[in-house]
Design a protein around this motif. Structure first.
Motif, PDB file in Angstrom:
ATOM      1  N   LEU A  72       0.844  -1.187   0.000  1.00 42.40           N
ATOM      2  CA  LEU A  72       0.000   0.000   0.000  1.00 42.40           C
ATOM      3  C   LEU A  72       0.881   1.239   0.000  1.00 42.40           C
ATOM      4  N   LEU A  73       0.533   2.207  -0.859  1.00 41.57           N
ATOM      5  CA  LEU A  73       1.329   3.421  -1.002  1.00 41.57           C
ATOM      6  C   LEU A  73       0.606   4.620  -0.387  1.00 41.57           C
ATOM      7  N   ASP A  74       1.340   5.709  -0.225  1.00 39.22           N
ATOM      8  CA  ASP A  74       0.786   6.914   0.390  1.00 39.22           C
ATOM      9  C   ASP A  74      -0.381   7.464  -0.433  1.00 39.22           C
ATOM     10  N   THR A  75      -1.379   8.010   0.274  1.00 35.25           N
ATOM     11  CA  THR A  75      -2.504   8.631  -0.413  1.00 35.25           C
ATOM     12  C   THR A  75      -3.225   9.593   0.518  1.00 35.25           C
ATOM     13  N   ASN A  76      -3.775  10.658  -0.056  1.00 36.48           N
ATOM     14  CA  ASN A  76      -4.655  11.575   0.654  1.00 36.48           C
ATOM     15  C   ASN A  76      -6.091  11.440   0.161  1.00 36.48           C
ATOM     16  N   ASP A  77      -6.364  10.411  -0.618  1.00 41.91           N
ATOM     17  CA  ASP A  77      -7.696  10.162  -1.155  1.00 41.91           C
ATOM     18  C   ASP A  77      -8.170   8.811  -0.641  1.00 41.91           C
ATOM     19  N   PHE A  78      -9.090   8.825   0.323  1.00 43.83           N
ATOM     20  CA  PHE A  78      -9.510   7.563   0.926  1.00 43.83           C
ATOM     21  C   PHE A  78     -10.374   6.726  -0.003  1.00 43.83           C
ATOM     22  N   THR A  79     -10.804   7.272  -1.134  1.00 46.27           N
ATOM     23  CA  THR A  79     -11.619   6.505  -2.072  1.00 46.27           C
ATOM     24  C   THR A  79     -10.769   5.720  -3.066  1.00 46.27           C
ATOM     25  N   GLN A  80      -9.459   5.995  -3.127  1.00 42.85           N
ATOM     26  CA  GLN A  80      -8.564   5.317  -4.059  1.00 42.85           C
ATOM     27  C   GLN A  80      -7.281   4.934  -3.330  1.00 42.85           C
ATOM     28  N   GLN A  81      -6.900   3.659  -3.393  1.00 43.35           N
ATOM     29  CA  GLN A  81      -5.673   3.209  -2.746  1.00 43.35           C
ATOM     30  C   GLN A  81      -4.647   2.824  -3.809  1.00 43.35           C
ATOM     31  N   PRO A  82      -3.558   3.593  -3.950  1.00 36.80           N
ATOM     32  CA  PRO A  82      -2.484   3.181  -4.861  1.00 36.80           C
ATOM     33  C   PRO A  82      -1.697   2.022  -4.262  1.00 36.80           C
ATOM     34  N   ILE A  83      -1.282   1.106  -5.113  1.00 30.87           N
ATOM     35  CA  ILE A  83      -0.496  -0.044  -4.658  1.00 30.87           C
ATOM     36  C   ILE A  83       0.677  -0.270  -5.603  1.00 30.87           C
ATOM     37  N   GLU A  84       1.640  -1.035  -5.121  1.00 31.44           N
ATOM     38  CA  GLU A  84       2.708  -1.561  -5.972  1.00 31.44           C
ATOM     39  C   GLU A  84       2.700  -3.069  -5.872  1.00 31.44           C
ATOM     40  N   TRP A  85       2.751  -3.723  -7.020  1.00 32.13           N
ATOM     41  CA  TRP A  85       2.856  -5.176  -7.084  1.00 32.13           C
ATOM     42  C   TRP A  85       3.420  -5.518  -8.455  1.00 32.13           C
ATOM     43  N   PHE A  86       4.719  -5.829  -8.490  1.00 31.88           N
ATOM     44  CA  PHE A  86       5.413  -6.038  -9.764  1.00 31.88           C
ATOM     45  C   PHE A  86       5.096  -4.890 -10.712  1.00 31.88           C
ATOM     46  N   SER A  87       5.227  -3.682 -10.195  1.00 37.95           N
ATOM     47  CA  SER A  87       4.880  -2.499 -10.982  1.00 37.95           C
ATOM     48  C   SER A  87       5.753  -1.345 -10.526  1.00 37.95           C
ATOM     49  N   PRO A 141       1.071   3.120 -12.734  1.00 37.48           N
ATOM     50  CA  PRO A 141       0.346   3.221 -11.463  1.00 37.48           C
ATOM     51  C   PRO A 141      -0.855   2.278 -11.408  1.00 37.48           C
ATOM     52  N   ILE A 142      -1.086   1.713 -10.236  1.00 40.24           N
ATOM     53  CA  ILE A 142      -2.257   0.872  -9.990  1.00 40.24           C
ATOM     54  C   ILE A 142      -3.043   1.508  -8.852  1.00 40.24           C
ATOM     55  N   HIS A 143      -4.285   1.896  -9.134  1.00 42.31           N
ATOM     56  CA  HIS A 143      -5.141   2.483  -8.112  1.00 42.31           C
ATOM     57  C   HIS A 143      -6.385   1.615  -7.969  1.00 42.31           C
ATOM     58  N   LEU A 144      -6.678   1.216  -6.732  1.00 37.73           N
ATOM     59  CA  LEU A 144      -7.840   0.386  -6.458  1.00 37.73           C
ATOM     60  C   LEU A 144      -8.887   1.207  -5.710  1.00 37.73           C
ATOM     61  N   ALA A 145     -10.136   1.154  -6.188  1.00 44.33           N
ATOM     62  CA  ALA A 145     -11.228   1.826  -5.491  1.00 44.33           C
ATOM     63  C   ALA A 145     -11.457   1.157  -4.138  1.00 44.33           C
ATOM     64  N   THR A 146     -11.958   1.925  -3.170  1.00 43.20           N
ATOM     65  CA  THR A 146     -12.171   1.410  -1.822  1.00 43.20           C
ATOM     66  C   THR A 146     -13.626   1.569  -1.408  1.00 43.20           C
ATOM     67  N   TRP A 147     -14.049   0.757  -0.439  1.00 43.76           N
ATOM     68  CA  TRP A 147     -15.296   1.022   0.276  1.00 43.76           C
ATOM     69  C   TRP A 147     -15.137   0.538   1.710  1.00 43.76           C
ATOM     70  N   LEU A 148     -15.903   1.173   2.593  1.00 43.89           N
ATOM     71  CA  LEU A 148     -15.764   0.947   4.029  1.00 43.89           C
ATOM     72  C   LEU A 148     -16.965   0.213   4.599  1.00 43.89           C
ATOM     73  N   THR A 149     -16.690  -0.640   5.585  1.00 43.26           N
ATOM     74  CA  THR A 149     -17.718  -1.153   6.475  1.00 43.26           C
ATOM     75  C   THR A 149     -17.284  -0.794   7.896  1.00 43.26           C
ATOM     76  N   GLN A 150     -18.010  -1.244   8.894  1.00 45.77           N
ATOM     77  CA  GLN A 150     -17.681  -0.888  10.270  1.00 45.77           C
ATOM     78  C   GLN A 150     -16.329  -1.431  10.716  1.00 45.77           C
ATOM     79  N   GLN A 151     -15.882  -2.532  10.129  1.00 37.63           N
ATOM     80  CA  GLN A 151     -14.644  -3.163  10.581  1.00 37.63           C
ATOM     81  C   GLN A 151     -13.510  -3.135   9.569  1.00 37.63           C
TER      82      GLN A 151
END
Length: 632
Positions: A124-139, A145-155
């Motif tokens: 997981l890489l640094d971000t100021n956007d909680f709706t998108q998580q940048p990652i590195e994986w063989f990249s 850049p690889i950005h994955l959308a996020t969603w939250l539950t209580q846990q």
């Protein structure tokens, strides 16, 4: 504030400073709900459901929508309740099943972010956007850049794996409660060992990307790579001890290759990947921690930074929590499910209480598993304060206070005597009379030998009995009363005869703590009004405790009105901080007030299903903690 950072981390340090200086956050109070092509595409898709059969997941339409120029990430993806159509607790990667939460939202599949890290090795890489998580994986984040959308539950925070599966050719399907992932067959083409000035590096060359899992024990790590090793490579392999690596082996296990390392238990390895060509890197160095600054959710920021003081560089892992953020709250959490007696790993307590984050908190007796300090939950004294030690109190509006705390209870007898209680709901025992209320639990078991147990109901003494040896006498605590326990000096019993009436007077010092429904005590105080006020002797801590070098847990307040839940582990090339050192460290961060919490093997920080500061196998059981709740 940290001024003597190493050069190559100056940019991250500036981000760190900005976190603790006044700032206006774009994520603070606004909620924006947009309809995107991705959502329209998701709503239009269907999956054929066959009872008892695996269900394939087809991501191509979603990928096309996500890549459309018209698509813009929205706060709606993470900040409003999401419709979870299915979920489960297991993820199988190439036949290896792990306990990791996953969920399906409309037609997208997500895996809990820290679970995805554990299952595949993504970073997981640094971000100021909680709706998108940048990652590195063989990249390479700079070029691919690889950005994955996020969603939250209580846990948990889930990462949408749709684009990841598409990019790397994963086959994904749901089988009951298990999300199954199959990745393309990969092969290890070479294994190289190289000595570095900073430590040891192992390089594993691959012909294809491949997931890996890391299993850590104290001083030992096993890396399981989902790739076959060329038999020639295995025959020609010769492992050597290194600067930090004491021994290591490589072995074939079907379609997997296993690497096992032993090293000094104060270290932790870093396992990561590179592309062009595909390589897995295993580094062992004293400065093992990777710095991070991730806005994980509205009101919750995950940070990892190195902090330098005159005696060394220390890794600080913390969560900055905004108690003013709508939907964010903090409460004490207990390891026991039945009263005040008992301990549990913080990981288990966090899962059971359904918090999104937690840190270990107050002290306790490891032998009888009883609390030793203040725990107030929703205005109920689960455990009373002791020895005028440091405590932190907070309320539902986000107001916080930090200071020394005392609870003085006085029993007024029918004969006019005023008996000051030695303690209230506490495992801290001494000569005198203590009081135990229903908040302690349904019953009380004598802590010391020969205690006088006096039952009070509706302000009248209804029973009195003498206990036997410690742990052998159990007495019920009435729901409309309490229990008085006389220890050592039992001359007071003449004023506590059955049938006589009694009254309780309660005073909290300082009075400001009356305003706070939640209180957690530990100590000693480290910082008040940005000044070091460390005086552990006044809080009656032992000399050994004062002088000990050990990992530390700390809770602190910032100029922005946020709370920092942080852990400080071993310095580079040495031991953990002393109390004096941890006070300097947190002062460098620019905090307003800071309180030391229980430390050593208890030092534990939890977020979204994972311990951040240590492997779960090395974490001790604890009595209580501070839990962070969110309502997405």
């Amino acid at each position: 504030m940290v001024r003597d950072r190493i050069r190559h981390r100056r940019l991250r340090h500036r981000r760190f400073q900005s976190t603790y200086l006044p700032r206006s956050s774009p994520f603070g109070r606004f909620r924006v709900v947009l309809i995107s092509p991705l959502l329209v595409a998701a709503l239009s898709l269907t999956i054929t459901r066959q009872q008892g059969n695996a269900e394939s997941f087809q991501p191509s339409t979603l990928i096309a929508a996500a890549r459309s120029p018209a698509w813009v990430p929205t706060l709606a993806q993470a900040s409003i309740p999401v419709s979870i159509t299915r979920q489960g607790g297991q993820v199988s990667v190439n036949g290896r099943t792990l306990s990791i939460p996953w969920s399906q939202r409309q037609q997208t599949l997500g895996i809990a972010d820290v679970g995805l890290v554990d299952a595949t090795g993504v970073e997981l890489l640094d971000t100021n956007d909680f709706t998108q998580q940048p990652i590195e994986w063989f990249s390479d984040q700079r070029t691919t850049p690889i950005h994955l959308a996020t969603w939250l539950t209580q846990q948990y925070r889930y990462l949408d794996i749709t684009s990841l599966a598409q990019q790397f050719g994963w086959q994904v399907q749901v089988q009951g409660q298990t999300l199954q992932i199959a990745t393309p067959t990969a092969q290890v083409t070479a294994v190289r060992q190289g000595a570095q000035s900073w430590g040891d590096r192992i390089v594993v060359d691959l012909n294809q990307t491949a997931p890996w899992q890391v299993n850590e024990q104290s001083g030992e790590t096993t890396v399981i790579l989902d790739a076959q090793i060329d038999p020639t490579v295995l025959r020609n392999f010769s492992a050597k001890a290194g600067k930090y690596i004491q021994s290591w082996t490589v072995s074939a296990n079907g379609n997997r290759t296993q690497f096992r390392f032993t090293y000094d238990k104060s270290l932790r390895p870093r396992v990561w990947s590179l592309n062009n060509p595909n390589r897995l890197l295993i580094d062992l160095r004293s400065g093992y921690m990777v710095e991070r600054d991730i806005l994980w959710a509205p009101g919750v920021r995950w940070q990892q930074h190195w902090v330098s003081i005159d005696s060394g560089q220390f890794p600080v892992i913390g969560l900055e929590v905004d108690p003013h953020q709508p939907g964010v709250s903090l409460k004490p959490i207990l390891g026991s499910t039945n009263g005040n007696v008992g301990t549990a790993p913080l990981f288990s307590t966090a899962q059971r209480t359904q918090v999104v984050a937690a840190i270990n908190a107050g002290f306790f007796n490891r032998n009888n598993q009883l609390p030793l300090g203040a725990i107030r939950s929703n205005n109920r004294w689960i455990s009373g304060p002791i020895l005028n030690r440091g405590a932190i109190g907070w309320n539902d509006t986000g107001d916080v206070t930090v200071g020394h705390l005392a609870l003085q209870e006085t029993l007024l007898t029918a004969t006019g005597q005023r008996l000051v209680m030695q303690s209230t709901n506490s495992g801290f025992v001494g000569a005198g009379v203590a009081r135990y209320t229903p908040d302690w639990g349904r019953d009380y078991t004598n802590i010391t030998d020969s205690e006088a147990l006096i039952t009070v109901q509706n302000n009248r003494i209804i029973d009195r009995k003498q206990s036997a040896k410690a742990g052998q006498t159990k007495v019920a605590i009435p729901a409309d009363g309490y229990l008085l326990v006389a220890r050592a000096d039992q001359s007071v019993l003449a004023d506590l005869a059955p049938g006589s009436e009694v009254q309780i007077e309660t005073a909290i010092q300082p009075e400001k703590f009356n305003q706070y429904a939640q209180v957690l005590g530990a100590g000693p105080l480290l910082i008040q009004d940005q000044k070091i006020v460390l005086n552990p002797q006044s809080e009656r801590f032992s000399t050994n405790f004062i002088q000990e070098s050990a990992p530390r847990s700390v809770i602190a307040t910032t100029p922005q009105g946020t709370l920092l839940l942080m852990t400080v582990n071993n310095r580079i090339g040495g031991s953990g901080p002393t109390l004096a050192e941890v006070a300097k460290i947190v002062q460098r961060l620019g905090v307003i007030n800071a309180l030391n919490l229980d430390g050593g093997s208890s030092t534990t920080l939890y977020l979204g299903g994972k311990l951040l500061n240590r492997s779960a196998s090395t974490a001790a059981r604890v009595h209580n903690g501070i839990g962070v709740y969110i309502q997405p």
